[in-house]
Design a protein around this motif. Structure first.
Motif, PDB file in Angstrom:
ATOM      1  N   VAL A  28       0.853  -1.189   0.000  1.00  0.00           N
ATOM      2  CA  VAL A  28       0.000   0.000   0.000  1.00  0.00           C
ATOM      3  C   VAL A  28       0.889   1.239   0.000  1.00  0.00           C
ATOM      4  N   ASP A  29       0.451   2.269  -0.714  1.00  0.00           N
ATOM      5  CA  ASP A  29       1.209   3.527  -0.745  1.00  0.00           C
ATOM      6  C   ASP A  29       1.481   4.014   0.676  1.00  0.00           C
ATOM      7  N   GLY A  30       2.737   4.362   0.916  1.00  0.00           N
ATOM      8  CA  GLY A  30       3.119   4.859   2.230  1.00  0.00           C
ATOM      9  C   GLY A  30       3.599   3.773   3.175  1.00  0.00           C
ATOM     10  N   GLU A  31       3.404   2.499   2.806  1.00  0.00           N
ATOM     11  CA  GLU A  31       3.880   1.398   3.636  1.00  0.00           C
ATOM     12  C   GLU A  31       5.201   0.854   3.100  1.00  0.00           C
ATOM     13  N   LEU A  32       5.958   0.216   3.969  1.00  0.00           N
ATOM     14  CA  LEU A  32       7.213  -0.395   3.564  1.00  0.00           C
ATOM     15  C   LEU A  32       6.950  -1.674   2.776  1.00  0.00           C
ATOM     16  N   PRO A  33       7.771  -1.950   1.756  1.00  0.00           N
ATOM     17  CA  PRO A  33       7.634  -3.222   1.045  1.00  0.00           C
ATOM     18  C   PRO A  33       7.903  -4.390   1.997  1.00  0.00           C
ATOM     19  N   PRO A  34       7.390  -5.574   1.694  1.00  0.00           N
ATOM     20  CA  PRO A  34       7.603  -6.714   2.595  1.00  0.00           C
ATOM     21  C   PRO A  34       9.070  -7.124   2.644  1.00  0.00           C
ATOM     22  N   ALA A  35       9.527  -7.465   3.841  1.00  0.00           N
ATOM     23  CA  ALA A  35      10.903  -7.939   4.042  1.00  0.00           C
ATOM     24  C   ALA A  35      10.889  -9.043   5.100  1.00  0.00           C
ATOM     25  N   PRO A  36      10.293 -10.190   4.768  1.00  0.00           N
ATOM     26  CA  PRO A  36      10.199 -11.267   5.759  1.00  0.00           C
ATOM     27  C   PRO A  36      11.543 -11.943   5.995  1.00  0.00           C
ATOM     28  N   SER A  37      11.794 -12.262   7.247  1.00  0.00           N
ATOM     29  CA  SER A  37      12.991 -13.021   7.605  1.00  0.00           C
ATOM     30  C   SER A  37      12.640 -14.499   7.725  1.00  0.00           C
ATOM     31  N   PRO A  38      13.510 -15.397   7.284  1.00  0.00           N
ATOM     32  CA  PRO A  38      13.259 -16.828   7.489  1.00  0.00           C
ATOM     33  C   PRO A  38      13.240 -17.222   8.956  1.00  0.00           C
ATOM     34  N   PHE A  39      13.666 -16.299   9.830  1.00  0.00           N
ATOM     35  CA  PHE A  39      13.743 -16.594  11.263  1.00  0.00           C
ATOM     36  C   PHE A  39      12.648 -15.886  12.052  1.00  0.00           C
ATOM     37  N   GLY A  40      11.730 -15.223  11.345  1.00  0.00           N
ATOM     38  CA  GLY A  40      10.623 -14.559  12.006  1.00  0.00           C
ATOM     39  C   GLY A  40       9.582 -15.549  12.494  1.00  0.00           C
TER      40      GLY A  40
END
Length: 256
Positions: A28-40
């Motif tokens: 969504v405009d204004g939100e950060l792009p996804p950056a998932p960690s494999p350890f999340g």
């Protein structure tokens, strides 16, 4: 650089903008792009706290980092040192942009994951998502991962599941035998000059190559295709076969 590496490097340089646009399509405009960690907490196949309880204050390297999502996500979880390595300069531009969006400390290096310009015994944790299927000499590549990890270092490896790769998902048939291993050329887009060069292997091949390189495999996971996690089966138009076979195979291994 060998022919298949050059072909894959060219393909990823051509594909990079389109690939990252697809990855970020739901941002969504204004939100950060996804950056998932494999350890999340929602890491693919679930975290394994009995093997690695936290990446906080750990030195971490992402092998074949692409747009840097796992690197940035792992930096967000408090890793001490974060390094991403990729063969594609275009992908690394996206990785550095994502790092700056999140304002985290991560270093991105252009390089070959089969011949890393990194010191011995320099990381506690390494991971790789859908990269090593493009590596021809797997035993050598895994020994290189082992070299840069410290004793008892953790390597989380994920590649497309060999069963999924042998299927025509739309037609629900096997295109080739699961045991038909070796080089395969994949056309991603007819507009690109280069194709993707992959090397098909069985799950046993992958497991045994890790063991031969000095790793002990602690967990072997077989998550469904990632698209099934984003949809409800009852009202999804995804091919039915995606719900019936694993999309990837994931190893949690320890460097001995």
């Amino acid at each position: 650089m060998t022919e298949h590496k050059h072909e894959n490097q060219q393909l990823w340089n051509e594909w990079s903008d389109d690939f990252q646009a697809l990855w970020n399509a739901n941002t969504v405009d204004g939100e950060l792009p996804p950056a998932p960690s494999p350890f999340g907490s929602d890491g693919p196949g679930e975290p394994q706290p009995d093997i690695l309880d936290s990446v906080a204050e750990k030195d971490y390297v992402e092998l074949g980092c692409g747009g840097g999502q796992a690197s940035v996500g792992t930096a967000e979880l408090g890793a001490e040192t974060v390094v991403g390595v990729d063969i594609s300069g275009e992908q690394l531009q996206h990785a550095r942009q994502l790092r700056d969006f999140y304002d985290v400390d991560a270093q991105f290096l252009k390089g070959d994951i089969t011949n890393l310009s990194l010191p011995d015994d320099s990381f506690d944790v390494a991971s790789s998502e859908t990269v090593y299927q493009m590596v021809k000499h797997l035993d050598e590549a895994f020994r290189e991962v082992h070299r840069v990890l410290r004793d008892d270092g953790i390597f989380v490896l994920s590649v497309p599941h060999p069963i999924h790769e042998s299927l025509d998902v739309e037609k629900e048939i096997f295109e080739r035998s699961y045991y038909d291993t070796g080089r395969r050329e994949i056309t991603i887009n007819d507009d690109y000059e280069a194709n993707l060069i992959a090397f098909d292997r069985t799950v046993a091949d992958l497991h045994n190559s890790l063991v031969d390189a000095g790793f002990t495999v602690k967990r072997l996971l077989e998550p469904r295709h990632h698209q099934t996690t984003l949809n409800e089966r009852s009202d999804s138009d995804l091919p039915e076969l995606l719900w019936k076979v694993p999309g990837s195979v994931r190893f949690w291994a320890v460097a001995e």
